[in-house]
Write a protein that holds these residues in place. Structure first.
Motif, mmCIF file in Angstrom:
data_model
loop_
_atom_site.group_PDB
_atom_site.id
_atom_site.type_symbol
_atom_site.label_atom_id
_atom_site.label_comp_id
_atom_site.label_asym_id
_atom_site.label_seq_id
_atom_site.Cartn_x
_atom_site.Cartn_y
_atom_site.Cartn_z
ATOM 1 N N CYS A 8 0.818 -1.215 0.000
ATOM 2 C CA CYS A 8 0.000 0.000 0.000
ATOM 3 C C CYS A 8 0.851 1.264 0.000
ATOM 4 O O CYS A 8 0.367 2.334 -0.395
ATOM 5 C CB CYS A 8 -0.931 0.006 1.212
ATOM 6 S SG CYS A 8 -2.124 -1.360 1.234
ATOM 7 N N ARG A 9 2.107 1.151 0.428
ATOM 8 C CA ARG A 9 2.991 2.325 0.436
ATOM 9 C C ARG A 9 3.341 2.769 -0.987
ATOM 10 O O ARG A 9 3.775 3.922 -1.193
ATOM 11 C CB ARG A 9 4.256 1.999 1.242
ATOM 12 C CG ARG A 9 5.207 3.167 1.452
ATOM 13 C CD ARG A 9 4.567 4.309 2.239
ATOM 14 N NE ARG A 9 5.510 5.400 2.483
ATOM 15 C CZ ARG A 9 5.833 6.332 1.604
ATOM 16 N NH1 ARG A 9 5.295 6.304 0.381
ATOM 17 N NH2 ARG A 9 6.687 7.288 1.917
ATOM 18 N N SER A 10 3.132 1.882 -1.965
ATOM 19 C CA SER A 10 3.435 2.209 -3.361
ATOM 20 C C SER A 10 2.195 2.595 -4.159
ATOM 21 O O SER A 10 2.306 2.882 -5.361
ATOM 22 C CB SER A 10 4.119 1.010 -4.035
ATOM 23 O OG SER A 10 5.381 0.763 -3.475
ATOM 24 N N TRP A 11 1.040 2.595 -3.547
ATOM 25 C CA TRP A 11 -0.170 2.962 -4.263
ATOM 26 C C TRP A 11 -0.183 4.459 -4.586
ATOM 27 O O TRP A 11 0.591 5.234 -4.026
ATOM 28 C CB TRP A 11 -1.400 2.586 -3.437
ATOM 29 C CG TRP A 11 -1.673 1.099 -3.410
ATOM 30 C CD1 TRP A 11 -0.970 0.137 -4.066
ATOM 31 C CD2 TRP A 11 -2.693 0.435 -2.673
ATOM 32 N NE1 TRP A 11 -1.510 -1.102 -3.788
ATOM 33 C CE2 TRP A 11 -2.561 -0.946 -2.951
ATOM 34 C CE3 TRP A 11 -3.707 0.856 -1.810
ATOM 35 C CZ2 TRP A 11 -3.407 -1.907 -2.391
ATOM 36 C CZ3 TRP A 11 -4.557 -0.092 -1.252
ATOM 37 C CH2 TRP A 11 -4.407 -1.455 -1.547
ATOM 38 N N LEU A 12 -1.080 4.841 -5.473
ATOM 39 C CA LEU A 12 -1.190 6.231 -5.884
ATOM 40 C C LEU A 12 -1.586 7.105 -4.695
ATOM 41 O O LEU A 12 -2.504 6.767 -3.949
ATOM 42 C CB LEU A 12 -2.245 6.357 -6.998
ATOM 43 C CG LEU A 12 -2.414 7.740 -7.619
ATOM 44 C CD1 LEU A 12 -1.140 8.167 -8.349
ATOM 45 C CD2 LEU A 12 -3.608 7.743 -8.567
ATOM 46 N N LYS A 13 -0.890 8.210 -4.515
ATOM 47 C CA LYS A 13 -1.116 9.136 -3.404
ATOM 48 C C LYS A 13 -1.131 8.393 -2.068
ATOM 49 O O LYS A 13 -2.113 8.441 -1.323
ATOM 50 C CB LYS A 13 -2.418 9.911 -3.606
ATOM 51 C CG LYS A 13 -2.416 10.796 -4.842
ATOM 52 C CD LYS A 13 -3.550 11.811 -4.839
ATOM 53 C CE LYS A 13 -4.917 11.164 -4.869
ATOM 54 N NZ LYS A 13 -5.995 12.167 -5.054
ATOM 55 N N PRO A 14 -0.054 7.697 -1.731
ATOM 56 C CA PRO A 14 -0.059 6.864 -0.526
ATOM 57 C C PRO A 14 0.062 7.678 0.754
ATOM 58 O O PRO A 14 0.579 8.807 0.760
ATOM 59 C CB PRO A 14 1.183 6.000 -0.713
ATOM 60 C CG PRO A 14 2.135 6.895 -1.450
ATOM 61 C CD PRO A 14 1.261 7.671 -2.405
ATOM 62 N N SER A 15 -0.386 7.086 1.845
ATOM 63 C CA SER A 15 -0.011 7.569 3.167
ATOM 64 C C SER A 15 1.439 7.159 3.417
ATOM 65 O O SER A 15 1.964 6.248 2.759
ATOM 66 C CB SER A 15 -0.905 6.946 4.231
ATOM 67 O OG SER A 15 -0.438 7.243 5.539
ATOM 68 N N ASP A 16 2.097 7.826 4.359
ATOM 69 C CA ASP A 16 3.433 7.371 4.739
ATOM 70 C C ASP A 16 3.366 6.164 5.674
ATOM 71 O O ASP A 16 4.388 5.530 5.947
ATOM 72 C CB ASP A 16 4.266 8.499 5.359
ATOM 73 C CG ASP A 16 3.515 9.339 6.373
ATOM 74 O OD1 ASP A 16 2.313 9.099 6.583
ATOM 75 O OD2 ASP A 16 4.129 10.253 6.956
ATOM 76 N N HIS A 17 2.166 5.821 6.145
ATOM 77 C CA HIS A 17 1.925 4.607 6.926
ATOM 78 C C HIS A 17 1.232 3.564 6.053
ATOM 79 O O HIS A 17 0.587 3.904 5.054
ATOM 80 C CB HIS A 17 1.011 4.900 8.113
ATOM 81 C CG HIS A 17 1.576 5.843 9.120
ATOM 82 N ND1 HIS A 17 2.052 5.428 10.340
ATOM 83 C CD2 HIS A 17 1.725 7.198 9.092
ATOM 84 C CE1 HIS A 17 2.470 6.480 11.033
ATOM 85 N NE2 HIS A 17 2.282 7.571 10.296
ATOM 86 N N ILE A 18 1.312 2.315 6.457
ATOM 87 C CA ILE A 18 0.576 1.243 5.779
ATOM 88 C C ILE A 18 -0.434 0.633 6.744
ATOM 89 O O ILE A 18 -0.315 0.779 7.964
ATOM 90 C CB ILE A 18 1.534 0.151 5.256
ATOM 91 C CG1 ILE A 18 2.315 -0.503 6.413
ATOM 92 C CG2 ILE A 18 2.465 0.716 4.195
ATOM 93 C CD1 ILE A 18 3.097 -1.740 6.006
ATOM 94 N N PRO A 19 -1.435 -0.074 6.216
ATOM 95 C CA PRO A 19 -2.412 -0.722 7.100
ATOM 96 C C PRO A 19 -1.807 -1.946 7.798
ATOM 97 O O PRO A 19 -0.931 -2.623 7.246
ATOM 98 C CB PRO A 19 -3.521 -1.157 6.142
ATOM 99 C CG PRO A 19 -3.220 -0.536 4.824
ATOM 100 C CD PRO A 19 -1.765 -0.241 4.802
ATOM 101 N N ILE A 20 -2.316 -2.212 8.996
ATOM 102 C CA ILE A 20 -2.043 -3.458 9.687
ATOM 103 C C ILE A 20 -3.392 -4.114 9.990
ATOM 104 O O ILE A 20 -4.419 -3.436 10.072
ATOM 105 C CB ILE A 20 -1.240 -3.246 10.987
ATOM 106 C CG1 ILE A 20 -2.007 -2.363 11.989
ATOM 107 C CG2 ILE A 20 0.106 -2.610 10.658
ATOM 108 C CD1 ILE A 20 -1.301 -2.231 13.347
ATOM 109 N N LEU A 21 -3.393 -5.437 10.125
ATOM 110 C CA LEU A 21 -4.658 -6.158 10.317
ATOM 111 C C LEU A 21 -4.417 -7.400 11.158
ATOM 112 O O LEU A 21 -3.459 -8.132 10.917
ATOM 113 C CB LEU A 21 -5.275 -6.515 8.970
ATOM 114 C CG LEU A 21 -6.615 -7.244 8.964
ATOM 115 C CD1 LEU A 21 -7.417 -6.886 7.690
ATOM 116 C CD2 LEU A 21 -6.464 -8.763 9.041
#
Length: 260
Positions: free
Chosen positions: A242-255
């Motif tokens: 998700c860090r490489s997606w378009l207009k990413p957050s600087d954080h990624i999801p955790i689950l």
């Protein structure tokens, strides 16, 4: 039940990647931090269209803000002012099985790890102390998720030695987080399923031209649980792509997946 957490760094600006994540992973509950929107302007319809009918918000214009979005009923929400200045940094609910779910956005703490020189650092430490006092009073199984803005273990950062004096990995912050964890007998689910020294980063700075090549990550996002909730955890995932997606957050999801 699958519970996800993500510092999205503006939910309206990044609604497309939130929708993509929800379609791909189908969590039952998503906890967001740093939504950066007042409650009345929250993008309700985007979430309802994907089945997230139960929405509990604690929003704030331009800064902070937390939200819990759920496909299952959630009740008894609360909003603790651990910052002691009315910033929107916490919201909590109770799940249908009685488990408490608390979503928190701990302050970053500024750039200088000194309470006197940098009041923001002192506010962060005080925030953690208030959470610790609250944690001592908890009764019953609970789950605590969010952006803690602390990478506690040596293996939670790309270079322990180089980051010892950098806010988010200083000994005083790590010790404060350890006191919070001990006060509630919290289990760190990320490290339960991915024991140290396994690489487990959740944040990479926007400053890096190529975050993936430099890989200067930190594990700032956490999911903790107590009692029967901790015992029910069966898997924990991080979504680095998700860090490489378009207009990413600087954080990624955790689950985390729970057997309830």
């Amino acid at each position: 039940m699958k519970i996800a957490s993500w510092n999205i760094n503006s939910v309206r600006f990044r609604i497309a990647i939130v929708e993509q994540f929800l379609r791909d992973e189908q969590p039952d509950i998503l906890c967001l931090q740093e939504t950066k929107v007042i409650d009345g302007d929250f993008p309700f319809e985007a979430f309802r269209a994907l089945g997230y009918e139960h929405i509990v918000l604690h929003g704030q214009r331009m800064h902070h803000g937390v939200a819990i979005l759920s496909r299952v009923p959630i009740v008894e929400d609360d909003r603790f002012d651990w910052q002691a200045n009315s910033e929107a940094r916490h919201v909590g609910v109770r799940l249908p099985n009685g488990v408490r779910l608390e979503n928190v956005y701990i302050p970053a703490g500024g750039d200088v790890p000194d309470r006197e020189a940098n009041p923001k650092f002192g506010q962060k430490l005080d925030f953690l102390e208030r959470m610790t006092r609250w944690s001592e009073t908890l009764a019953g199984p609970s789950i605590l998720v969010g952006d803690f803005n602390i990478a506690p273990l040596e293996s939670d950062v790309w270079s322990h030695k180089q980051l010892l004096d950098v806010v988010s990995h200083t000994p005083i912050e790590v010790e404060a987080l350890a006191r919070l964890q001990a006060a509630g007998d919290w289990v760190d689910l990320g490290r339960r399923f991915h024991p140290a020294p396994a690489r487990l980063y959740t944040w990479w700075s926007y400053r890096a031209k190529d975050w993936e090549a430099s890989d200067r990550g930190r594990r700032l996002d956490h999911m903790w649980a107590t009692g029967a909730a901790a015992d029910a955890a069966v898997e924990h995932h991080v979504y680095e792509r998700c860090r490489s997606w378009l207009k990413p957050s600087d954080h990624i999801p955790i689950l985390t997946e729970f057997a309830f």
